[in-house]
Design an enzyme around this catalytic site. Sequence first.
Site, PDB file in Angstrom:
ATOM      1  N   ASP A  34       0.765  -1.121  -0.229  1.00  0.00           N
ATOM      2  CA  ASP A  34      -0.077  -0.019  -0.018  1.00  0.00           C
ATOM      3  C   ASP A  34       1.045   1.285   0.091  1.00  0.00           C
ATOM      4  O   ASP A  34       0.654   2.143  -0.825  1.00  0.00           O
ATOM      5  CB  ASP A  34      -0.982   0.053   1.170  1.00  0.00           C
ATOM      6  CG  ASP A  34      -2.127   1.011   1.419  1.00  0.00           C
ATOM      7  OD1 ASP A  34      -2.153   1.339   0.275  1.00  0.00           O
ATOM      8  OD2 ASP A  34      -2.779   1.038   2.336  1.00  0.00           O
ATOM      9  N   SER A 117      -3.371  -9.736   2.093  1.00  0.00           N
ATOM     10  CA  SER A 117      -3.315 -10.085   3.500  1.00  0.00           C
ATOM     11  C   SER A 117      -1.931 -11.048   3.881  1.00  0.00           C
ATOM     12  O   SER A 117      -1.989 -11.443   5.394  1.00  0.00           O
ATOM     13  CB  SER A 117      -4.463 -10.888   3.726  1.00  0.00           C
ATOM     14  OG  SER A 117      -5.727 -10.266   3.778  1.00  0.00           O
TER      15      SER A 117
END
Length: 164
Positions: A34, A117
């Site tokens: 991110d 994840s």
Amino acid sequence: MAEIFVVEGDITQRPVDAIVNAANSSLLGGGGVDGAIHRAAGPELLEACRKLHGCPTGSAKATPGFRLPAKWIFHAVGPVWHGGASGEPELLAGCYRVCLQLAQEFGARSLAFPAISTGIYGYPKEEAASIAVREVLAGGGSMERVEFVCFDRATAEIYRKLLK
Ligand code: AR6
């Protein structure tokens, strides 16, 4: 059916129509992939993300790619791993499904996924990769090219084994 590739490296540099981000539900940036995507896309990305007002876990929302080679970014919110009995597999599968739907909606024919994840969120890598592969095989029918972009060789080996 899409051609599926395992690529080792930095997803921000992939020359595909859309890349997927492993975001959090605020969509306002963070660490890991991110952070790398926000740095590479430029400050316009945060402005675009603010207008999305977050995203639930197990889903994804789209922005332009700004300074990236990719035209679009699909910001997926994977589950935090809590042992596997809190709906994690279904939520992770939802990320892949929604991204494949967004690709269709936005006319993206090539799409690159990170291992959602499996970093800060702690999802076991093998289990996450088998969900990723299963969902792309099931739902990637209209895509030309799907890439699993792995930051390290060990993760890439997991995908290669699953795709054999
Ligand atoms: N290109 C490809 N893969 C990468 C890159 C990169 N540039 N950088 C890291 N990875 P993570 P999560 C791999 O932690 O577990 C953020 O703070 C990494 O090695 O980025 O879904 C968000 O804001 C790992 O295999 O995402 C959320 O708060 C995979 O990408 C939270 O982290 C995912 O690791 C999301 O955690």
